[in-house]
Design an enzyme around this catalytic site. Structure first.
Site, PDB file in Angstrom:
ATOM      1  N   CYS A 334       0.825  -1.321   0.076  1.00 14.03           N
ATOM      2  CA  CYS A 334       0.079  -0.131  -0.179  1.00 14.03           C
ATOM      3  C   CYS A 334       0.825   1.313  -0.097  1.00 14.03           C
ATOM      4  O   CYS A 334       0.371   2.036  -0.763  1.00 14.03           O
ATOM      5  CB  CYS A 334      -1.013  -0.049   1.081  1.00 14.03           C
ATOM      6  SG  CYS A 334      -0.682  -1.182   2.447  1.00 14.03           S
ATOM      7  N   ARG A 363       7.205 -11.402   4.545  1.00 15.55           N
ATOM      8  CA  ARG A 363       6.825 -11.500   5.635  1.00 15.55           C
ATOM      9  C   ARG A 363       7.534 -12.357   6.643  1.00 15.55           C
ATOM     10  O   ARG A 363       7.773 -13.677   6.215  1.00 15.55           O
ATOM     11  CB  ARG A 363       5.492 -11.735   6.049  1.00 15.55           C
ATOM     12  CG  ARG A 363       4.467 -10.578   5.181  1.00 15.55           C
ATOM     13  CD  ARG A 363       3.252 -10.461   5.546  1.00 15.55           C
ATOM     14  NE  ARG A 363       2.299  -9.809   4.654  1.00 15.55           N
ATOM     15  CZ  ARG A 363       1.156  -9.594   4.390  1.00 15.55           C
ATOM     16  NH1 ARG A 363       0.558 -10.456   5.069  1.00 15.55           N
ATOM     17  NH2 ARG A 363       0.601  -8.909   3.637  1.00 15.55           N
ATOM     18  N   HIS A 510      -8.124  -1.734   0.128  1.00 14.86           N
ATOM     19  CA  HIS A 510      -6.976  -2.848  -0.406  1.00 14.86           C
ATOM     20  C   HIS A 510      -7.613  -4.002  -0.672  1.00 14.86           C
ATOM     21  O   HIS A 510      -8.581  -4.382   0.141  1.00 14.86           O
ATOM     22  CB  HIS A 510      -6.162  -2.957   0.666  1.00 14.86           C
ATOM     23  CG  HIS A 510      -5.758  -1.869   1.683  1.00 14.86           C
ATOM     24  ND1 HIS A 510      -4.441  -1.292   1.708  1.00 14.86           N
ATOM     25  CD2 HIS A 510      -6.474  -0.800   2.423  1.00 14.86           C
ATOM     26  CE1 HIS A 510      -4.448  -0.119   2.423  1.00 14.86           C
ATOM     27  NE2 HIS A 510      -5.454   0.029   2.903  1.00 14.86           N
TER      28      HIS A 510
END
Length: 646
Positions: A334, A363, A510
């Site tokens: 984002c 991640r 999103h």
RNA sequence: GCUGGCGUAGCUCAGUUGGUAGAGCAACGGAUUUGUAAUCCGUGGGUCGGGGGUUCAACUCCCUUCGCCAGCUCCA
């Protein structure tokens, strides 16, 4: 005169005659009555009764065909197992033992820990208890009594449970010489649990809290008869065979290496599937008015501080330092999208502005959670950010819901929808959250979609709608998600000029459709058991000459298909035709084109389909045309005529 | 990350109470030329996940580390 009613599974009620004790009802009359009322034999048990009934009470008869009936059955089986464990290991402390889908578990604290080697002894004890057919007897006890009882046993878990209960609402279920704190209901007696099996043992935190002690969770399942149990076990074994990690190797799609735990390596065949998925994705986005962007993998620390990720997501991020400047590897796409939005003065005429991005994120997931392609540390999200006016929210959300449904339908995937609300760690005002949450809710309602509310499970910047798809072992994975965000536009000071000439704050969505393409691929592999629809299949057809003398014609067929853009191969190895067919079958290649003397003479191919078998001969032209049709329409099954099975 | 389990050939797995490793498939070579799910014969291939220790001797026992598996916690 006693008046007790039995509520049958069809909803109707039937009065029972006087003098039937609840136990009688349960053990005998219930089943007979239910069978009579339904005009059929009930293949299963009747469950779920209290032991004391009053005038006017309704007794519900549950059969194993209902989820409720299964819960009662499995929950009773959990008690049975706990009872057996206490016999095998008398000093074990018991925590809780609920039923779950397809089975049950009991959390226990055994010293030394139980292992699977203890299962046979426990199962033998369970079998003995089933044979004894001891009734489950309900009784009410006072809180003080219950506390004394379990304190005396040293069962700190039960004591903690009881401490949280109200006096007067505490019930015990006795079964033989085993007594457990329980709300019930239970089967009338243990004799009904004809078929059971202990499946596995694993750790589980007490009360699901990672700061509390870890207990042992013993999983098992139970059925009314052995046949059902065997069927279930066979199904499990079958499901294991379609595990995407296993098929990924067999079909040469991807691999993992110790050099990068959680970082998948895609092989050429895996890339074909992935790229085919993305071709479709691109087409659909073009149709739906999306532009596409690409933003960097590593970005300056300051940006992540501004977005809030630094404060809310740091433990999952990778970092690096270059020229004494701190960078973070993006865990989400984002912030990059925000910067693009801000590169121009935006007008309300530009909105909604839909920007898609195939964004690769990293991640740092905890080591124990990695799972094939469905839980990785590096993955590509088929992300998009939609910037819009508040008035456009509903329409845009609905648009994305439709998008998800269109895509999932193409694969025949079923999904469950959840609405996740504000989590503890979050940014933004109460009103923002309220507006955002109700917008999502009303969009779902407008679509008439069934959904579950998942309190406190939203993203830190906004609530979300999640779409969950199940893998072959019934583990549920979140794929698509639609997140509504009022916070990020605020943090980045996004604006658009309204018709009034003033600056306004846009709202953003999103969203991902596949979710992560890695996870989606993993789920698809299992969903299709490796037999991808032709449009996705790494190899769509293999030409198999019956003998090397026909290799020339085989190559000609191959060339014709190749020229039309199909993924085709010739198997010109020195193996037998049977062997080549077997090989193609194991590789789940949709079409095997067998060519020999007859085919060469007539310019045909003998078509064998991986699932429908021999489909007879077709002219090469016809086959090419049909195959083209099948691929173009992204069909789930063959476009060729399949003889009807007798 | 936590609890438990497991790491032997590319894959699936054997390997008895410690005495320096085997099979099937795959790969490779040869023969076979086959009509719808495995033709036959032969060959090569493993410092038994890594490191350390105990022992005359370790794939077997101990410690440690990495990875994998199941579940939990967390998540696309």
């Amino acid at each position: 005169m006693s008046m007790i009613f039995v509520q049958l599974p069809d909803g109707s009620k039937k009065e029972l005659s006087e003098g039937s004790s609840a136990l009688d009802l349960a053990s005998g009359i219930g089943r007979r009555l239910a069978e009579a009322a339904m005009g059929a034999r009930i293949n299963g048990a009747v469950a779920g009764l209290a032991t004391t009934l009053n005038d006017g009470d309704t007794v519900e008869i549950l059969t194993f065909d209902t989820r409720e009936g299964q819960d009662v059955f499995r929950h009773s089986a959990a008690h049975l197992m706990a009872s057996a464990i206490m016999k095998v290991r008398p000093n074990t402390k018991l925590a809780i033992g609920p039923s779950i889908e397809d089975g049950f578990y009991y959390d226990i604290d055994a010293d030394p820990p139980l292992t699977e080697e203890d299962f046979p002894a426990i199962e033998a004890e369970m079998a003995a208890l089933v044979k004894a057919d001891a009734p489950f007897v309900r009784r009410e006890v006072s809180k003080a009594e219950a506390l004394n009882h379990f304190r005396a046993q040293g069962d700190i878990y039960k004591v903690e449970l009881i401490e949280g209960l109200e006096d007067g609402a505490i019930t015990y279920y006795d079964n033989g010489d085993f007594t457990d704190l329980c709300r019930g209901p239970h089967l009338p007696s243990t004799g009904r649990i004809k078929a059971f099996k202990l499946l596995s043992v694993a750790g589980a935190y007490w009360r699901g809290d990672e700061k509390r002690p870890m207990l042992q969770r013993i999983y098992g399942t139970a059925f009314p008869n052995k046949k059902q149990l065997d069927e279930y076990l066979a199904l499990r074994a079958e499901a294991e065979k379609r595990d995407h990690r296993r098929l990924g190797r067999q079909l040469d799609l991807f691999s993992f290496h110790t050099a990068g735990p959680g970082f998948p390596f895609f092989h050429p065949k895996g890339m074909i599937v992935l790229n085919s998925l993305l071709d479709f994705w691109h087409e659909e986005h073009r149709k739906r008015g999306y532009g596409q962007v690409r933003t960097p993998i590593i970005l300056d620390r300051g940006l992540w501080e501004q977005s809030g990720h630094w404060d809310h997501y740091k433990e999952n991020m990778y970092f690096t330092q270059i020229d004494e400047r701190d960078y973070a590897v993006k865990p989400m796409n984002c912030p990059g999208g925000m910067l693009i939005y801000k590169t121009a003065k935006r007008s309300y005429r530009d909105l909604p502005m839909r920007m898609a991005e195939l964004g690769t994120v990293h991640r740092h997931e905890k080591s124990g959670v990695l799972h094939g392609l469905t839980r990785v540390r590096m993955f590509t999200q088929d992300d998009a950010h939609i910037f819009m006016t508040p008035e456009q929210i509903q329409k845009e959300v609905i648009g994305v819901i439709d998008f998800v449904d269109t895509v999932y339908s193409l694969f025949g995937l079923e999904y469950a929808v959840e609405l996740s609300t504000r989590p503890e760690k979050s940014i933004g005002s109460d009103e923002m959250w309220e507006t955002a949450t109700s917008s999502l809710k009303s969009a779902l309602e407008a679509k008439g979609m069934a959904f579950k509310i998942n309190e406190g499970d939203g993203a830190f910047y906004g609530p979300k709608i999640d779409f969950h798809v199940r893998d072959s072992l019934k583990r549920s994975w979140q794929c698509a998600t639609i997140q509504l965000d009022f916070a990020m536009p605020e943090k980045f000071d996004l604006e658009y000029t309204g018709p009034d000439g003033n600056a306004h704050r846009p709202v953003m969505i999103h969203r991902v459709i596949y979710g992560a393409i890695e996870r989606f691929l993993g789920i698809l592999i299992e969903h299709f058991a490796g037999a991808f629809p032709t449009w996705l299949a790494p190899v769509q057809a293999v030409v198999i000459p019956v003998a090397s003398a026909f290799e020339d014609y085989a190559k000609e067929v191959n060339g014709a298909l190749f020229a039309r853009g199909f993924r085709v191969e010739v198997d010109d190895s020195t193996e037998t035709m049977k062997y080549k067919i077997r090989n193609a079958q194991t590789q789940q290649i949709p079409y095997m084109l067998v060519v020999g003397e007859r085919e060469r003479e007539n310019r045909t191919v003998a078509v064998r389909h991986r699932r429908h078998g021999d489909l007879g001969s077709l002219s090469l032209d016809t086959f090419v045309e049909r195959l083209g049709e099948e691929v173009r329409t992204r069909a789930l099954d063959t476009a060729l005529a399949v003889p009807k099975a007798e």
